[in-house]
Design a protein around this motif. Structure first.
Motif, mmCIF file in Angstrom:
data_model
loop_
_atom_site.group_PDB
_atom_site.id
_atom_site.type_symbol
_atom_site.label_atom_id
_atom_site.label_comp_id
_atom_site.label_asym_id
_atom_site.label_seq_id
_atom_site.Cartn_x
_atom_site.Cartn_y
_atom_site.Cartn_z
ATOM 1 N N TYR A 60 0.731 -1.382 0.005
ATOM 2 C CA TYR A 60 -0.095 0.300 -0.110
ATOM 3 C C TYR A 60 0.935 0.771 0.117
ATOM 4 O O TYR A 60 0.717 1.518 -0.777
ATOM 5 C CB TYR A 60 -0.780 0.043 0.879
ATOM 6 C CG TYR A 60 -2.151 -0.591 0.351
ATOM 7 C CD1 TYR A 60 -3.637 0.071 0.184
ATOM 8 C CD2 TYR A 60 -2.372 -2.086 0.575
ATOM 9 C CE1 TYR A 60 -4.793 -0.561 -0.411
ATOM 10 C CE2 TYR A 60 -3.686 -2.235 0.215
ATOM 11 C CZ TYR A 60 -4.574 -1.929 0.039
ATOM 12 O OH TYR A 60 -5.798 -2.194 -0.666
ATOM 13 N N THR A 64 0.357 3.288 -3.350
ATOM 14 C CA THR A 64 0.107 4.825 -3.204
ATOM 15 C C THR A 64 0.819 6.217 -3.573
ATOM 16 O O THR A 64 0.360 6.729 -4.576
ATOM 17 C CB THR A 64 -0.230 5.423 -1.828
ATOM 18 O OG1 THR A 64 -1.206 3.838 -0.855
ATOM 19 C CG2 THR A 64 -0.694 6.376 -1.516
ATOM 20 N N TRP A 117 -2.261 6.165 4.798
ATOM 21 C CA TRP A 117 -2.545 4.942 4.861
ATOM 22 C C TRP A 117 -1.734 4.103 5.874
ATOM 23 O O TRP A 117 -1.284 4.785 6.451
ATOM 24 C CB TRP A 117 -2.442 3.856 4.063
ATOM 25 C CG TRP A 117 -0.591 4.315 3.433
ATOM 26 C CD1 TRP A 117 -0.479 5.149 2.721
ATOM 27 C CD2 TRP A 117 0.274 3.239 3.962
ATOM 28 N NE1 TRP A 117 1.206 4.556 3.051
ATOM 29 C CE2 TRP A 117 1.103 4.178 3.090
ATOM 30 C CE3 TRP A 117 0.668 2.826 4.734
ATOM 31 C CZ2 TRP A 117 2.386 3.191 3.548
ATOM 32 C CZ3 TRP A 117 0.967 1.652 4.890
ATOM 33 C CH2 TRP A 117 2.296 1.952 5.014
ATOM 34 N N VAL A 133 -6.529 -1.850 6.334
ATOM 35 C CA VAL A 133 -6.145 -1.703 5.554
ATOM 36 C C VAL A 133 -6.705 0.385 5.859
ATOM 37 O O VAL A 133 -8.081 0.417 5.663
ATOM 38 C CB VAL A 133 -5.956 -1.561 4.392
ATOM 39 C CG1 VAL A 133 -5.043 0.170 3.574
ATOM 40 C CG2 VAL A 133 -4.982 -2.394 3.879
#
Length: 166
Positions: A60, A64, A117, A133
């Motif tokens: 992630y 991202t 995140w 998440v």
């Protein structure tokens, strides 16, 4: 002035300039960032490639970063490569089906990119682990959040399923 004194003076000037640049560089780095002018709040990071939750967090974080960098010509290829590495073939198919139907990113379940995140382990069983998440969409007290449950295979660490958390 002797040659030795000139060398000492030049060395001292170069050292002073280098130290001044080192002191100013972190502030300049934050000021020239593409989206938000601020220095990194995290002074250190660590990881463990054997940890399934860390694996999801690594994905992630990198994903991202790739989709956030829309002005980088290599960003789309990077995001695709990350999907190929971190997601199982079945998960990639499910993400593609979601994207075709919803016209939104099937990793983020959105059409835009979060600014923050976090990933937390939520349990495991039958050879899989689940991570939650949490994506934050904006800054300040009114920032919206969304949550995604990510299932990973404990043996391969591949992400095998993603779904919005209810």
């Amino acid at each position: 002035m002797s040659v030795r004194h000139r060398k000492t003076l030049v060395t001292a000037a170069a050292l002073t300039a280098g130290l001044s640049l080192a002191a100013v560089t972190p502030a300049l780095a934050g000021a020239s960032a593409g989206h938000t002018p601020r220095a990194a709040a995290v002074s250190s990071a660590q990881g463990d490639p054997r940890n399934v939750t860390q694996h999801v967090a690594d994905f992630y974080g990198a994903y991202t970063d790739a989709v956030w960098a829309a002005d980088d010509s290599t960003a789309a290829a990077s995001a695709k490569a990350l999907r190929g590495f971190y997601l199982s073939a079945a998960a990639r198919k499910k993400v593609a089906a979601y994207e075709n139907k919803e016209h939104a990113d099937g990793i983020l379940f959105a059409q835009n990119v979060p600014v923050k995140w976090t990933v937390a382990y939520t349990g495991s069983g039958m050879g899989h682990a689940t991570s939650r998440v949490t994506l934050t969409w904006g800054d300040g007290p009114d920032a919206q959040v969304s949550r995604i449950d990510v299932q990973s295979d404990l043996k391969t660490l591949k992400i095998t399923d993603l779904k919005p958390a209810g």
